[in-house]
Scaffold this active site. Structure first.
Site, PDB file in Angstrom:
ATOM      1  N   TRP A 101       0.830  -1.210   0.000  1.00  0.00           N
ATOM      2  CA  TRP A 101       0.000   0.000   0.000  1.00  0.00           C
ATOM      3  C   TRP A 101       0.858   1.251   0.000  1.00  0.00           C
ATOM      4  O   TRP A 101       0.493   2.259  -0.608  1.00  0.00           O
ATOM      5  CB  TRP A 101      -1.004  -0.019   1.150  1.00  0.00           C
ATOM      6  N   ASP A 173      -1.492   6.739   6.404  1.00  0.00           N
ATOM      7  CA  ASP A 173      -2.546   5.846   5.927  1.00  0.00           C
ATOM      8  C   ASP A 173      -2.806   4.879   7.081  1.00  0.00           C
ATOM      9  O   ASP A 173      -2.015   3.977   7.350  1.00  0.00           O
ATOM     10  CB  ASP A 173      -2.068   5.095   4.680  1.00  0.00           C
ATOM     11  N   LYS A 197     -12.537  -1.710   7.489  1.00  0.00           N
ATOM     12  CA  LYS A 197     -11.893  -2.658   8.410  1.00  0.00           C
ATOM     13  C   LYS A 197     -12.366  -2.425   9.852  1.00  0.00           C
ATOM     14  O   LYS A 197     -12.978  -3.297  10.454  1.00  0.00           O
ATOM     15  CB  LYS A 197     -10.379  -2.553   8.301  1.00  0.00           C
TER      16      LYS A 197
HETATM   17  N1  PLP Z   1      -4.172   1.357   2.462  1.00  0.00           N
HETATM   18  C1  PLP Z   1      -4.219   0.253   3.219  1.00  0.00           C
HETATM   19  C2  PLP Z   1      -3.258   0.126   4.362  1.00  0.00           C
HETATM   20  C3  PLP Z   1      -5.147  -0.748   2.947  1.00  0.00           C
HETATM   21  O1  PLP Z   1      -5.181  -1.873   3.690  1.00  0.00           O
HETATM   22  C4  PLP Z   1      -6.036  -0.588   1.858  1.00  0.00           C
HETATM   23  C5  PLP Z   1      -7.061  -1.604   1.529  1.00  0.00           C
HETATM   24  O2  PLP Z   1      -7.080  -2.703   1.990  1.00  0.00           O
HETATM   25  C6  PLP Z   1      -5.941   0.575   1.099  1.00  0.00           C
HETATM   26  C7  PLP Z   1      -5.018   1.531   1.435  1.00  0.00           C
HETATM   27  C8  PLP Z   1      -6.859   0.813  -0.059  1.00  0.00           C
HETATM   28  O3  PLP Z   1      -8.084   1.135   0.440  1.00  0.00           O
HETATM   29  P1  PLP Z   1      -9.359   1.377  -0.498  1.00  0.00           P
HETATM   30  O4  PLP Z   1      -9.731   0.037  -1.046  1.00  0.00           O
HETATM   31  O5  PLP Z   1     -10.343   1.942   0.468  1.00  0.00           O
HETATM   32  O6  PLP Z   1      -8.964   2.335  -1.558  1.00  0.00           O
END
Ligand code: PLP
Length: 361
Positions: A101, A173, A197
């Site tokens: 991520w 994040d 989550k």
């Molecule tokens: N950042 C992290 C740490 C994540 O675990 C996730 C999704 O699992 C995301 C970003 C992406 O999130 P989204 O699907 O809401 O764009």
């Protein structure tokens, strides 16, 4: 109803009491004759919901008054673009790369024309099985921000010790450990999280941003502009009303159980049970450095891909859902978010112990 344990990394398990409350209010919210889904986002009933959601989140995270809380859409992924657009123009930006991520956040920032994206630390070489040492990080003071991923959902690591960034705002994040690990909001300039989550249904993204970072740069789109969203109290366009309502119910549930510190305690207890078992198991192993292990996402492997597959399929047949590891890392992953019950961890360990007896160590 089929009894299962849901180990999904997201969308993830929600508290049963929240779902029951939502069910009881589904078609007639507070005697309005309407479902929350049918309420105008400009109605006083919905305004009350969004205001309560904000004030509960403020209370749970002890969000200081000089921060704005925004309820947006586009997932955490859209924040990969909104953060640099709103916070940086002619300044360089810094990133800590601790997993898939983080990589995505970096790659989106790099798409912004002319933005100088600097990677200040990375654990890519170790396949992201640890967090790089951030205690000695030298953060250039001319950066617009320093971005980090507090919990790496796929690799199963967490940042417990924040780098000292001086006057450079930290941007986090926090998608997979918001409301689960007790961070101080004042340590960050901006926090964002996809809801699916620890907060509620997918489709809602929470952004907590310090006043001085709102309206810092001109943004070429109203929807992507924190200043416009903040001025409209997250009602610039139609927000994800039902997701905000469920988030409010989840915030009430977290508060009733004792708040974020209590969530953290419970998550430590659940995670420790599984990590302790992985330490003594002769078959299953955690690939993650002990000090950096996540409370929320726990990957484990047998070291034999075929046996991993067999484990996932037998586990699923026994009611343990979504234990397959992310396709990028393989193996297994148990996601233990706030609403995941401790009984499910005990049941999983019993199942793993039996599997181990049958398949040797
Ligand atoms: N950042 C992290 C740490 C994540 O675990 C996730 C999704 O699992 C995301 C970003 C992406 O999130 P989204 O699907 O809401 O764009």
């Amino acid at each position: 109803m089929k009894e299962i344990y849901n180990f999904s990394a997201g969308p993830a398990v929600l508290p049963k009491s929240v779902l029951l409350k939502a069910q009881s209010e589904l078609i007639n919210y507070r005697d309005s004759g309407m479902s929350v889904m049918e309420l105008s986002h400009r109605s006083s009933l919905f305004e009350e919901i969004i205001q309560e959601a904000e004030s509960l989140l403020r209370e749970l995270m002890a969000i200081p008054d000089n921060y704005r809380v925004l309820f947006l859409q586009g997932g955490a992924s859209l924040q990969f673009t909104m953060v640099p657009l709103n916070l940086a123009k002619d300044q360089a930006v810094g990133y800590i790369n601790t997993g898939t991520w983080s990589e995505k956040a970096i790659s989106e920032a790099k798409k912004i024309p002319g933005l100088d994206v600097q990677i200040l630390a990375s654990s890519q070489e170790s396949n992201y099985t640890n967090i790089p040492d951030l205690s000695t990080l030298d953060v250039p003071q001319d950066l617009a921000y320093l971005h980090l991923t507090t919990n790496n959902t796929i690799e199963g690591t967490s940042i417990y010790h924040l780098p000292k960034s001086g006057a450079v705002p930290l941007v986090a994040d926090m998608s997979s450990n918001i409301l689960s690990t007790d961070y101080q909001v004042a340590d960050f300039g901006l926090i964002y999280a996809g809801a699916q989550k620890n907060i509620g249904p997918a489709g809602l993204t929470v952004v907590i941003v310090r006043d001085d970072l709102v309206g810092k740069e001109k943004v070429p789109s109203a929807m992507l502009d924190y200043a416009i969203q903040a001025k409209a109290n997250s009602l610039y366009n139609t927000p994800p009303t039902y997701a905000i309502y469920i988030a409010k119910l989840v915030f009430e549930w977290v508060k009733e159980l004792g708040g974020v510190k209590e969530m953290e305690r419970r998550n430590q207890e659940k995670a420790q049970l599984l990590y302790d078992y992985l330490e003594i198991s002769a078959l299953f192993d955690s690939p993650v450095a002990i000090a950096d292990r996540s409370l929320n996402n726990i990957p484990f492997v047998t070291g034999q891909p075929e046996l991993d597959k067999q484990f996932v399929s037998e586990a699923e047949a026994a009611g343990f859902e979504n234990l397959k590891g992310h396709r990028l890392v393989g193996g297994m992953r148990a996601s233990l978010y706030n609403a995941f019950p401790v009984e499910g961890v005990h049941a999983l360990i019993d199942f793993m112990t039996n599997f181990e007896q049958q398949h040797g160590g």
